[in-house]
Write a protein that holds these residues in place. Sequence first.
Motif, PDB file in Angstrom:
ATOM      1  N   CYS A 135       0.702  -1.597  -0.120  1.00  0.00           N
ATOM      2  CA  CYS A 135       0.118   0.561   0.418  1.00  0.00           C
ATOM      3  C   CYS A 135       1.199   1.413   0.143  1.00  0.00           C
ATOM      4  CB  CYS A 135      -0.874  -0.204   1.294  1.00  0.00           C
ATOM      5  SG  CYS A 135      -2.374   1.067   1.036  1.00  0.00           S
ATOM      6  N   ASP A 136       1.791   1.247   0.983  1.00  0.00           N
ATOM      7  CA  ASP A 136       2.258   2.068   0.997  1.00  0.00           C
ATOM      8  C   ASP A 136       4.322   2.437   0.604  1.00  0.00           C
ATOM      9  OD1 ASP A 136       0.494   4.220   1.795  1.00  0.00           O
ATOM     10  OD2 ASP A 136       1.084   4.022   4.206  1.00  0.00           O
ATOM     11  N   LYS A 137       4.215   1.526  -0.088  1.00  0.00           N
ATOM     12  CA  LYS A 137       5.725   1.070  -0.835  1.00  0.00           C
ATOM     13  C   LYS A 137       5.494   1.236  -2.047  1.00  0.00           C
ATOM     14  CE  LYS A 137       6.638  -1.595   2.820  1.00  0.00           C
ATOM     15  NZ  LYS A 137       7.434  -1.273   3.184  1.00  0.00           N
ATOM     16  N   GLY A 138       6.019   1.592  -2.873  1.00  0.00           N
ATOM     17  CA  GLY A 138       6.681   1.975  -4.383  1.00  0.00           C
ATOM     18  C   GLY A 138       6.909   4.148  -4.415  1.00  0.00           C
ATOM     19  N   ARG A 139       7.438   4.486  -5.940  1.00  0.00           N
ATOM     20  CA  ARG A 139       7.987   5.356  -6.187  1.00  0.00           C
ATOM     21  C   ARG A 139       7.106   6.302  -7.027  1.00  0.00           C
ATOM     22  NH1 ARG A 139      12.564   6.838  -9.497  1.00  0.00           N
ATOM     23  NH2 ARG A 139      13.652   8.621  -7.641  1.00  0.00           N
ATOM     24  N   SER A 140       6.351   7.171  -7.116  1.00  0.00           N
ATOM     25  CA  SER A 140       5.173   7.765  -8.309  1.00  0.00           C
ATOM     26  C   SER A 140       6.578   7.976  -9.162  1.00  0.00           C
ATOM     27  CB  SER A 140       4.655   9.042  -7.781  1.00  0.00           C
ATOM     28  OG  SER A 140       5.667  10.194  -7.574  1.00  0.00           O
ATOM     29  N   ALA A 266       4.984   5.235 -14.416  1.00  0.00           N
ATOM     30  CA  ALA A 266       5.869   4.287 -15.524  1.00  0.00           C
ATOM     31  C   ALA A 266       7.277   5.352 -15.411  1.00  0.00           C
ATOM     32  CB  ALA A 266       4.904   3.566 -15.974  1.00  0.00           C
ATOM     33  N   ASN A 267       8.012   4.623 -15.810  1.00  0.00           N
ATOM     34  CA  ASN A 267       8.700   6.284 -15.794  1.00  0.00           C
ATOM     35  C   ASN A 267      10.013   5.113 -16.844  1.00  0.00           C
ATOM     36  OD1 ASN A 267      10.687   8.363 -16.151  1.00  0.00           O
ATOM     37  ND2 ASN A 267       9.903   9.788 -14.875  1.00  0.00           N
ATOM     38  N   HIS A 268      11.396   5.807 -17.169  1.00  0.00           N
ATOM     39  CA  HIS A 268      12.695   4.812 -17.082  1.00  0.00           C
ATOM     40  C   HIS A 268      13.540   4.773 -15.478  1.00  0.00           C
ATOM     41  CE1 HIS A 268      12.225   7.144 -21.178  1.00  0.00           C
ATOM     42  NE2 HIS A 268      12.341   7.884 -20.116  1.00  0.00           N
ATOM     43  N   GLN A 337      13.957   2.501  -9.049  1.00  0.00           N
ATOM     44  CA  GLN A 337      12.858   1.995  -9.941  1.00  0.00           C
ATOM     45  C   GLN A 337      12.293   2.638  -9.383  1.00  0.00           C
ATOM     46  OE1 GLN A 337      13.184  -1.752  -7.320  1.00  0.00           O
ATOM     47  NE2 GLN A 337      14.359  -2.566  -9.154  1.00  0.00           N
ATOM     48  N   VAL A 338      10.230   2.736 -10.437  1.00  0.00           N
ATOM     49  CA  VAL A 338       9.453   3.057  -9.871  1.00  0.00           C
ATOM     50  C   VAL A 338       8.477   2.392 -10.206  1.00  0.00           C
ATOM     51  CG1 VAL A 338       7.840   4.453 -11.546  1.00  0.00           C
ATOM     52  CG2 VAL A 338      10.097   5.154 -11.356  1.00  0.00           C
ATOM     53  N   GLY A 341       1.257   1.593  -5.878  1.00  0.00           N
ATOM     54  CA  GLY A 341       0.367   0.122  -6.477  1.00  0.00           C
ATOM     55  C   GLY A 341       0.337  -0.777  -6.928  1.00  0.00           C
ATOM     56  N   GLU A 342       0.036  -1.655  -7.870  1.00  0.00           N
ATOM     57  CA  GLU A 342      -0.340  -3.243  -8.152  1.00  0.00           C
ATOM     58  C   GLU A 342       0.805  -2.949  -9.804  1.00  0.00           C
ATOM     59  OE1 GLU A 342      -1.408  -5.970  -7.000  1.00  0.00           O
ATOM     60  OE2 GLU A 342      -2.904  -4.193  -5.298  1.00  0.00           O
ATOM     61  N   TYR A 343       1.505  -1.729 -10.004  1.00  0.00           N
ATOM     62  CA  TYR A 343       2.032  -1.752 -11.113  1.00  0.00           C
ATOM     63  C   TYR A 343       3.545  -1.267 -10.754  1.00  0.00           C
ATOM     64  CZ  TYR A 343      -2.840  -1.048 -12.646  1.00  0.00           C
ATOM     65  OH  TYR A 343      -3.954  -0.477 -13.898  1.00  0.00           O
ATOM     66  N   PHE A 344       3.991  -2.286 -11.644  1.00  0.00           N
ATOM     67  CA  PHE A 344       5.745  -2.447 -11.413  1.00  0.00           C
ATOM     68  C   PHE A 344       6.372  -1.964 -12.750  1.00  0.00           C
ATOM     69  CE2 PHE A 344      10.535  -3.608 -11.442  1.00  0.00           C
ATOM     70  CZ  PHE A 344      10.259  -3.050 -10.721  1.00  0.00           C
ATOM     71  N   ALA A 345       6.883  -0.188 -12.813  1.00  0.00           N
ATOM     72  CA  ALA A 345       7.506   0.153 -14.201  1.00  0.00           C
ATOM     73  C   ALA A 345       8.635  -0.723 -14.447  1.00  0.00           C
ATOM     74  CB  ALA A 345       7.767   1.514 -14.134  1.00  0.00           C
ATOM     75  N   ILE A 346       8.900  -1.039 -15.831  1.00  0.00           N
ATOM     76  CA  ILE A 346      10.090  -1.597 -17.025  1.00  0.00           C
ATOM     77  C   ILE A 346       9.906  -0.820 -17.749  1.00  0.00           C
ATOM     78  CG2 ILE A 346       7.959  -3.246 -17.196  1.00  0.00           C
ATOM     79  CD1 ILE A 346      10.924  -5.166 -18.396  1.00  0.00           C
ATOM     80  N   VAL A 347      10.446   0.249 -18.109  1.00  0.00           N
ATOM     81  CA  VAL A 347      10.860   0.807 -19.085  1.00  0.00           C
ATOM     82  C   VAL A 347      12.073   1.232 -19.519  1.00  0.00           C
ATOM     83  CG1 VAL A 347      10.432   3.478 -19.761  1.00  0.00           C
ATOM     84  CG2 VAL A 347       8.957   2.357 -18.901  1.00  0.00           C
TER      85      VAL A 347
END
Length: 656
Positions: A135-140, A266-268, A337-338, A341-347
């Motif tokens: 829930c509070d993990k990740g990076r926009s 989603a970003n580099h 890393q970006v 939520g339920e999305y992990f960016a791969i760019v």
Amino acid sequence: MGSANTPQTNKFIGMLKYIITFCFSLCFSILFAHEAYILDKNTQIVISPDPSNSVRLAAVELQYFIGKTTGLQIPIVHLCSNNVDKVIFVGQSSYTDQYGISEECLGEQEYLIDVSPRRIILIGKDTDVTSEIICDKGRSNNGFSPEEDRRQINYQQATGNSDVVSQLTLPSIFDAQGTCYAVYDFIERFLGVRFYGPSPKNIVVPSIQRLRIDNVHIQRAPAIKYRDGSLTFGWPFMKAQFMDATEDMLHLYMRRMRMGGRRWAANHAFTGFQDRFLKQNPARPELFEGSYPEYFAVGRGGGASERQFCYTNPDFIHQVAQDAIRYFEGKGTIAEQVALGEYFAIVPLDNSSWCTCDECQKLLAIDKNNILGQHFNCGTATHYIWNFVNKVAHEIKRVAPDKKLAALAYHVYAYLPKDIKLEDNIAVAPCLHTRNYWAPGMKRNEMMLYKSWIEESKSSGRDIFLWSYLGFPTERGLVTNFNVFPGFNAHAMGEQMRMYATDGVKGVYLCGLSEQIDFYLTMKLFDNPSLDTDEILDEFFDRYFGKAAEAMKKFYLKIESVYSDPANYPSYIQTQDAQFHQTRELAWKYLGTPRVMEELEGYIEQARLEAESIEEKERVNSWKIGVWDYMLAGFNDYYKTVSYTHLRAHETRGNL
């Protein structure tokens, strides 16, 4: 044997209670249709004893704007007093439970406004749908986590009012906050407040002698579920138009405009790989996990944001998949890393210095001619990159089938790979230069790639987001050091927003936040794309500029018509299939001509003369400084010391 109450059963029972209560309320409303809710001094705002940041903000904002519009000072309480005539319930509480109204009956970002003669209920979905472990993990895309985004602000300073609560913790823009949405809708719909910017001077607050609201039941949610953008409020135009708003004002404004919503990013995302897998960086040695040069592009060098990878290497593919799985297990992101939520960016990194190994070159050779004209968005690396993304997605799907990768359809991998069946756990965001569609070739190319992804999503069930370069042409001027001809674009933007909603686009990231009314219009249409563009514009100019409305509207529409019309650009732009950006020459030789500048000066001077109140004068002046003075400086820089009046005479004689 007894039957257990499953979550599905509880949800059904809750929905049944809600339907019964709604039917009762409807009958009651019909029976007492002549009655209405009339706000008076014996009203209370009731919230639960332990409100979330969302409910607390909603209640405080409602209290503040009721006071500003009606002069009534309505208390916020946890328990209803016996001697009050009217109640406004904000968020879920034991009282709303008694009415059978619960957020359990509401969907993602959905909210309810229910008005009857004695009470108003403002409630929304305030429980996050994201799994609790991440829930509070990740990076926009802007580099912060939801936890970091729950900022404490000085509410007195942000509102310019010392009679309100001092400190207030805002919900993250990515927190579920349906109750906030309900309250802001109520404030706009029934109090007539308009949030035309973050400064108190930007906000239109009418005076209401007697607030009377007929019985109404409104249940809705924003149409576009993800609504975010790069924080560029200090750019030209906005800085003056927003009257040098403080950081606290800006962050409060983001909530008022319903920025955020669904957690997606989603970003580099591979900048940290050099420090993790190539060589230990003394500045952050803790990142180093070992030397794996085989991950990196053969025959290429460069820094952390430049050195590409071998996107066919099985070990590299496995490493990326493991990073995603690690995030989905609740262990957060690593370095730059970006994920959200339920999305992990791969760019991939933002360049085309691809690996020169045989396997990579074999895939790249497939698409060497997959380009129309000379467009930035093309497909010359389509098989190469989407093959990589697909393999990572396949590995993740075996372990976390309910999670998704977030990928961009960008630059040389913008085109849909027509002979690769992409995994359905890949969410794709085409990147569109929506403000450069004065170049017909760009519009054709990008609408082609956009529609191809939309059509594919209908058959695959794929989530489609968008990355929209709304910051052009301003960003181009900042990068190449010239003052641009403004990219006012309201009508074209309105058409685009309605298309996105019709096509089922889940969200849009705004790369650059344009200008005051264009940004406001964008956010309103994200929420409700059925709104009429001209009605929003008319209301803005009438209510914001008052006596100066007509002149300011002509000023805006003239800039918009000049900027948006391909006929105002050189013939090569109208005919070539290529990417174009505004240049100094395009800005001041073809768009901001002496004739156009003379007309615009007339409108701005007329507005300055017609503005009567202090507010009207300040608002007109903010546009004069932010838009007109900026344009005049760009024009004068292009023509140096020659006045545009002198140039206008030459233009009339055909010498320009």
